[in-house]
Design an enzyme around this catalytic site. Structure first.
Site, mmCIF file in Angstrom:
data_model
loop_
_atom_site.group_PDB
_atom_site.id
_atom_site.type_symbol
_atom_site.label_atom_id
_atom_site.label_comp_id
_atom_site.label_asym_id
_atom_site.label_seq_id
_atom_site.Cartn_x
_atom_site.Cartn_y
_atom_site.Cartn_z
ATOM 1 N N LYS A 59 75.196 -28.162 -11.735
ATOM 2 C CA LYS A 59 74.919 -26.822 -11.223
ATOM 3 C C LYS A 59 75.791 -26.510 -10.007
ATOM 4 C CE LYS A 59 70.115 -26.318 -12.764
ATOM 5 N NZ LYS A 59 68.703 -26.139 -12.338
ATOM 6 N N ALA A 80 69.825 -27.165 -6.111
ATOM 7 C CA ALA A 80 68.743 -28.145 -6.206
ATOM 8 C C ALA A 80 68.163 -28.087 -7.607
ATOM 9 C CB ALA A 80 67.659 -27.870 -5.160
ATOM 10 N N ASP A 81 67.556 -29.194 -7.998
ATOM 11 C CA ASP A 81 66.864 -29.233 -9.282
ATOM 12 C C ASP A 81 65.645 -30.139 -9.127
ATOM 13 O OD1 ASP A 81 67.054 -28.389 -12.201
ATOM 14 O OD2 ASP A 81 66.711 -30.545 -12.394
ATOM 15 N N THR A 82 64.547 -29.747 -9.753
ATOM 16 C CA THR A 82 63.301 -30.497 -9.655
ATOM 17 C C THR A 82 62.828 -30.882 -11.043
ATOM 18 O OG1 THR A 82 62.637 -29.310 -7.649
ATOM 19 C CG2 THR A 82 60.888 -30.397 -8.893
ATOM 20 N N ALA A 117 66.416 -33.218 -6.462
ATOM 21 C CA ALA A 117 67.757 -33.537 -5.977
ATOM 22 C C ALA A 117 68.345 -32.300 -5.321
ATOM 23 C CB ALA A 117 68.655 -34.003 -7.121
#
Length: 207
Positions: A59, A80-82, A117
């Site tokens: 991303k 960010a990614d969850t 992250a």
């Protein structure tokens, strides 16, 4: 030093958190035709930590390319990614209400992990971009959800678009018995890790 960042996320929660922390941000959302959701496809038996870090990096690269394509002023870019992990099983965003109900039934009465992250890039006019990354891992324990509880929660619409089919800042909090880790990380943007990355990227923070 920069006085603003680009936030490459469609999550209103991440924007709200940054604003609460005094960080001015401009949204850097996908162009029409960009399939960002395709970046979130799990590869085989990928471990949750490897998955969330890989997706965040993809991303970020796509976002920096988007910034350059649009000819925007250079400034740090944050992505960010969850993801939610039940053991090694990755629970992403539910595709429909039925899948959301199944996810919540699986999480009922269980402990699971929430991994977020975060990555920040500092684009350079010379093309030699610098990049920093960090990850937050938290533990969440749900009490037992009845089938009726799950149906009502899914009917509210809140689980859609959320990893693991729930939002800790919403009604799901009524079923959370214990958390260990970062509350903001579970929301989608861990405060401590994000502040560290922004500082090394040259961002002015309020404190």
């Amino acid at each position: 030093m920069s006085d603003f960042i680009y936030l490459a996320s469609q999550s209103p929660r991440r924007k709200q958190l940054l604003e609460q922390w005094g960080v001015r941000c401009e949204l850097l959302l996908p162009d029409e035709g960009e399939d960002v959701e395709a970046l979130e496809v799990v590869k085989g038996a990928e471990a949750p930590a490897a998955y969330v870090q890989r997706v965040t990096d993809l991303k970020l690269q796509a976002s920096v390319a988007r910034l350059r394509r649009r000819g925007l002023p250079l400034a740090p870019v944050l992505c960010a990614d969850t993801t939610v992990a039940l053991g090694r099983r990755i629970l992403g965003k539910p595709a429909d209400a039925a899948q959301a109900r199944r996810m919540l039934a699986d999480l009922s009465g269980q402990q699971h992990r929430v991994l977020t992250a975060v990555a920040v890039a500092r684009p350079s006019a010379r093309g030699a971009d610098r990049q920093w990354a960090a990850m937050s891992t938290s533990q969440v324990v749900f009490d037992a959800w009845s089938a009726a509880d799950i149906r009502r929660y899914v009917a509210s619409g809140e689980p859609m678009g959320k990893a693991g089919a729930y939002a800790i800042q919403g009604a799901a909090a009524l079923h959370i018995r214990h958390i260990s880790g970062s509350y903001t990380g579970i929301m989608g943007l861990p405060a401590h890790e994000t502040a560290q990355l922004l500082r090394v990227a040259g961002m002015r923070l309020a404190c």
